[in-house]
Design a protein around this motif. Structure first.
Motif, PDB file in Angstrom:
ATOM      1  N   GLU A   1     -63.017  47.788  37.180  1.00  0.00           N
ATOM      2  CA  GLU A   1     -62.994  49.379  36.604  1.00  0.00           C
ATOM      3  C   GLU A   1     -62.259  50.657  37.956  1.00  0.00           C
ATOM      4  OE1 GLU A   1     -67.312  50.811  39.458  1.00  0.00           O
ATOM      5  OE2 GLU A   1     -67.103  48.139  39.668  1.00  0.00           O
TER       6      GLU A   1
ATOM      7  N   THR B   1     -63.340  53.264  40.697  1.00  0.00           N
ATOM      8  CA  THR B   1     -64.315  53.673  41.519  1.00  0.00           C
ATOM      9  C   THR B   1     -63.838  54.444  42.706  1.00  0.00           C
ATOM     10  OG1 THR B   1     -66.286  52.991  42.855  1.00  0.00           O
ATOM     11  CG2 THR B   1     -64.120  51.493  42.580  1.00  0.00           C
TER      12      THR B   1
ATOM     13  N   SER C   1     -66.937  53.793  38.193  1.00  0.00           N
ATOM     14  CA  SER C   1     -68.232  53.967  39.053  1.00  0.00           C
ATOM     15  C   SER C   1     -67.424  55.439  39.746  1.00  0.00           C
ATOM     16  CB  SER C   1     -68.790  53.370  39.990  1.00  0.00           C
ATOM     17  OG  SER C   1     -68.245  51.877  40.492  1.00  0.00           O
TER      18      SER C   1
ATOM     19  N   ASP D   1     -71.136  54.552  31.559  1.00  0.00           N
ATOM     20  CA  ASP D   1     -70.532  53.582  32.917  1.00  0.00           C
ATOM     21  C   ASP D   1     -71.391  54.291  34.056  1.00  0.00           C
ATOM     22  OD1 ASP D   1     -69.938  56.222  33.273  1.00  0.00           O
ATOM     23  OD2 ASP D   1     -67.837  55.821  32.634  1.00  0.00           O
ATOM     24  N   ASN D   2     -70.932  53.933  34.812  1.00  0.00           N
ATOM     25  CA  ASN D   2     -71.695  54.782  36.115  1.00  0.00           C
ATOM     26  C   ASN D   2     -71.280  55.756  36.930  1.00  0.00           C
ATOM     27  OD1 ASN D   2     -74.011  52.234  35.970  1.00  0.00           O
ATOM     28  ND2 ASN D   2     -72.251  51.090  36.484  1.00  0.00           N
ATOM     29  N   THR D   3     -70.016  56.568  36.690  1.00  0.00           N
ATOM     30  CA  THR D   3     -69.404  57.651  37.194  1.00  0.00           C
ATOM     31  C   THR D   3     -70.569  58.717  37.771  1.00  0.00           C
ATOM     32  OG1 THR D   3     -68.905  58.467  34.413  1.00  0.00           O
ATOM     33  CG2 THR D   3     -67.514  57.451  35.010  1.00  0.00           C
TER      34      THR D   3
END
Length: 912
Positions: A363, A365, A386, A404-406
């Protein structure tokens, strides 16, 4: 010219001077953010490309070179000369104990900044750059902003000194350590003087009320070069040290303050100060440029900087344009979590437009921000990302295949696209800023991909953007900002949609079939018209009033090519200003696919015309102060209501369809406003109850303030027209199926005579008054023979409505009904049989037969009903009773042996 000592420029030191990666900076924006002035761009051909996208608050040298993370956007806006201690660091935390104090030369040219002398001017407008032959400071992508976008670029506005006076500031309370001070200063109002440079001075010294002999401190010169040839194409598109900004290293020891002065030189002797960033020093990020087309992003592979280095942090990462004749995709496999300071993807696409594809279990991040430029596609298929920085799509496209976790924002420039693909739900908590129509190239994403489907697009399946959306770009009817879908996909929007510029008028661009749809399920608050377009696709709302309620709704703002642009209320209600659109072979449609009635309320403030079709279970309510015109073939099944003061025109060639059913039940046009009916009043009589005398009020002429039927008005059935008989009488007739239908303009009513299987009363009254349609004669409440019994009573009791001496059989007598030697008060009636004897029950006794309700009531004192009754069989009467009647006898129970008075009566009512 002021004295300018020749000192060794500190700019040469900056390249190797440590830059902050983690500690927060102090950022000062001097002056209120400059408004756009609409200065025309005079040198469009030479306008530089975008430097960055997103908020123009991030257009600064510190952000551009990586000294300040893109996620740090908290600026201290300085608008007065008063000392400021309510400061914040760039990450939004409080700068406790830090104070900013401003000052100016008390005497111009004495080289002493006095902090008790206020700066002369705090309102630099920032609208310069339109002079012919020079670079515009307002060109698209300029570091000073863009006149066609809402700009608050920190270099755009500022402070300046009095005649020939230098200005400056002092910052107290900073921790001891090494800092870099980034500064911008120039006259952004006129921008006409060549080489109107500024000299900046900075140092750290103990606290003092003056900055004395500042010309002997460390300095840097900002040339502010202007170019007189229109061919120059890069002056204000990038941050260039020594031209558009300076950077001065300063070391602060315990108890020292940072002092800064800016002194005009050459043709501009006043000091100008637009922006300052004070950044703590740390390790310098290393630039890593991807070189191996397909490969692993790890810490061992030599895939960077000419295939000579392995990746290590701190880093600034670049994915450049790579022309590969064999494999043009460039698949980057992330093997772990990486947190570069920034990522820049500059691909134009080589033999495959999708020139970078990020995959793997790893990822991106941290506070990383990503800038996508160039005409190619960057595709993200790794679900773990992220990063918290801004994703800036300034060129080409970014495609997400997975959620995703962005957490950072996403900004899409004019002509670029952010796409969700493959059934993705993403964006919760994020803000997506959109400008423009999206990609303008046909077949850009894949063979068959269509152009201008949106700055936000959906492809391949049902995708959902769950974050908020901010609309920017060009406001009004000339704006191109849009959201759309590729064919074969749908898009649901659940976040709030707002505007960065007043008057934004977004397109919602559905596809070519009803399944190629957009659902707007979040609130909308833009202030320009809502524009809906497709070639058969549908834009629908997912709740009440999801579109703004005070702007026009335009369905089909251009002529459709292959199918009708469609707006679907989907069982919900929507209020708008006027309803407009463009007709053609495939007229626009407003529909309701839901299972419940929808209400569309229109409150036009300017005259609006809708050439399309309103259909299904839609109630149309017309309000507002301006005229709403309908010129299409509207078939909606609910009422059209014109509020008081409102005005509806059914235009020449337009029509409304009415659907009469049982007697008196129909959709209608009514209300208290004004109606001009110039088109077709079309009536579908296929579901109407065909019985002589039945009537339906289609146009509620009596309640409307005015109802005018124009010279082009006509009446038509489902398959044949009515004929005005006689001509210009306002009475329209149609003979069909053995019935004669009549619409009368003066009453707005439709009536029918003959034909079909008639209800018992209708058949009975028709036989007694053949061919008569006057309700004053054949109506149930009429009394044509004047005997005091209305037609319904005559029908109920076998009377003759045309003979005043025959009002039916109803005989009161004293009879012994139970053979006990005592007589009771009785009432014998002729009643309808309804195919069988009616059953009387309840208290008081009642029964329903052939649409008549009979109620038998008794009383001892004329207060009804006051005394019980019962049926006494058998009953008899005169011979010759018609077969659809029978005699029934009733008694007053308390009358047996009664020495006083007793009363019986029958009450006749139309059955519910």
């Amino acid at each position: 010219m002021k004295p300018f000592p020749v000192l060794a420029s500190s700019l040469a030191l900056v390249a190797g001077f440590p830059v902050s990666l983690s500690a927060s900076s102090l950022m000062f924006d001097f002056g209120n953010p400059a408004p756009n002035t609409g200065v025309p761009e005079t040198n469009v051909a030479a306008s530089p490309g975008p430097v960055a996208t997103g908020s123009y608050r991030t257009l600064s040298p510190g952000h551009a070179i990586g000294a300040v993370p893109l996620s740090d956007t908290t600026w201290n806006t300085i608008t007065t000369s008063s000392p400021r201690s309510d400061l914040s660091y760039s990450d939004g935390t409080a700068a406790t104990g830090v104070t900013l104090t401003l000052g100016q030369e008390a005497s111009a040219g004495d080289n002493i900044i006095s902090y008790s002398t206020a700066i002369s001017t705090l309102t630099l407008i920032g609208n310069g750059g339109g002079t012919a032959g020079r670079q515009s400071m307002l060109a698209p992508g300029s570091i000073y902003g863009d006149s066609r976008l809402a700009s608050s670029a920190v270099g755009r506005d500022g402070f300046f000194g009095g005649t020939g006076a230098a200005i400056g500031f002092r910052v107290d309370g900073l921790a001891a350590g090494d800092y870099i001070v980034y500064l911008m200063g120039r006259n952004t109002n006129s921008n006409t003087a060549s080489l109107s440079g500024m000299t900046f001075h900075a140092t750290a010294e103990p606290l003092s009320g003056t900055f004395t002999d500042f010309v002997f401190s460390s300095s840097a010169f900002q040339s502010n070069t202007t170019y007189t040839t229109a061919a120059y194409a890069g002056q204000y598109g990038t941050f260039t040290a020594g031209e558009s900004y300076v950077a001065i290293p300063v070391t602060v020891t315990a108890g020292q303050s940072i002092y800064v002065a800016v002194d005009g030189t050459q043709t501009e002797l006043r000091g100008f100060l637009n922006m300052a960033q004070i950044t703590p020093a740390a390790a310098t990020p290393v630039e890593f440029s991807w070189w191996n087309g397909d490969g692993d992003w790890d810490t061992t592979s030599l895939n960077w900087n000419g295939n000579s280095q392995a990746y290590a942090e701190p880093a600034r990462v670049i994915f450049p344009n790579l022309d590969e004749p064999v494999d043009g995709i460039n698949t980057v496999n992330l093997t772990a979590a990486f947190a570069p300071h920034s990522v820049s993807i500059t691909n134009n696409g080589d033999f495959d437009t999708a020139a970078y594809h990020f995959t793997g279990t790893g990822e991106i991040t941290g506070a990383t921000g990503i800038v996508k430029s160039g005409s190619g596609i960057a595709r993200f298929s790794n679900a773990s990302n992220s990063y918290a920085g801004l994703l800036s799509v300034s060129g080409g496209a970014v495609v997400k295949d997975v959620a995703d976790n962005t957490t950072g924002g996403i900004s899409v420039s004019n002509g670029a696209t952010f796409m969700l693909s493959g059934g993705v739900t993403d964006g919760s908590g994020q803000i997506l800023t959109l400008a423009g129509p999206g990609q303008t190239a046909q077949n850009y994403f894949y063979t068959g991909a269509l152009n201008q489907r949106g700055a936000l697009q959906s492809n391949a399946g049902a995708n959902t953007w769950a974050g908020d959306i901010v609309l920017t770009g060009t406001a009004g009817a000339s704006g191109t900002t849009r959201i759309g879908v590729q064919n074969g996909s749908s898009l649901t929007l659940t976040g709030a949609i707002s505007e960065a510029i007043a008057g934004m008028s977004p397109y919602f661009r559905a596809g070519d079939s009803p399944s190629d749809s957009i659902t707007i399920a979040g609130s909308g608050s833009w202030t320009g018209a809502t524009r809906i377009y497709s070639n058969g696709g549908v834009v629908k709302i997912g709740g009440d009033n999801k579109l703004p309620t005070t702007v026009d709704l335009i369905v089909g703002n251009t002529a459709s090519l292959t199918g009708s642009p469609t707006f679907d209320l989907a069982g919900f209600n929507q209020t708008a200003a006027g309803l407009g659109g463009v007709g053609g072979t495939h007229p626009p449609v407003v529909q309701n696919s839901g299972s419940t009635l929808s209400t569309l309320t229109l409150n036009p403030t300017a005259a609006s015309t809708f050439p399309g079709i309103i259909r299904d279970a839609v109630q149309l309510v017309i309000g507002g102060t301006a005229t709403q015109t309908l010129t299409g073939d509207n078939t909606h099944t609910a009422d059209t209501v014109i509020n008081a003061g409102a005005h509806l025109i059914v235009g020449d060639g337009g029509e409304l369809l009415f659907h009469p059913t049982t007697n008196g039940i129909t959709n209608s046009v009514g209300g208290a406003g004004t109606l001009n009916y110039d088109g077709i009043l079309r009536i579908d009589v296929s579901g109407a109850s065909v019985a002589t005398g039945n009537s339906w009020t289609l146009v509620k002429v009596g309640s409307l303030a005015s109802a005018t039927f124009g010279t082009t008005f006509s009446v038509a059935g489902s398959s044949a027209p009515f004929t005005e008989t006689p001509v210009d009488s306002g009475i329209w007739k149609l003979s069909a199926g053995g019935s004669e239908w009549t619409f009368t303009e003066s009453t707005g009513a439709l009536t029918v005579v003959g034909g079909g299987v008639q209800p018992p009363f209708d058949a009975w009254i028709s036989a007694r008054f053949p061919g008569v349609t006057d309700p004053a004669i054949i109506g149930k409440g009429a009394d044509p023979d004047g005997d005091g019994r209305d037609n319904l009573t005559e029908f109920a009791l076998n009377g003759d409505p045309d003979d005043g001496s025959d009002n039916g059989h109803h005989v009161v007598a004293l009879e012994d009904t139970n053979a006990n030697g005592q007589k009771e008060l009785t009432l014998t009636l002729a009643v309808r049989k309804a195919g069988g004897s009616p059953v009387f029950s309840g208290s008081p006794l009642s029964a329903i037969s052939d649409g008549v309700k009979y109620t038998i009531e008794g009383s001892l004192d004329l207060v009804f009903p006051g005394s019980a009754t019962s049926e006494a069989a058998p009953a008899s009467g005169p011979a010759g009773l018609p077969s659809d009647y029978e005699y029934r006898r009733f008694r007053l129970d308390a009358s047996e042996g009664l020495s006083g008075k007793g009363f019986l009566r029958v009450k006749i009512e139309q059955a519910p």
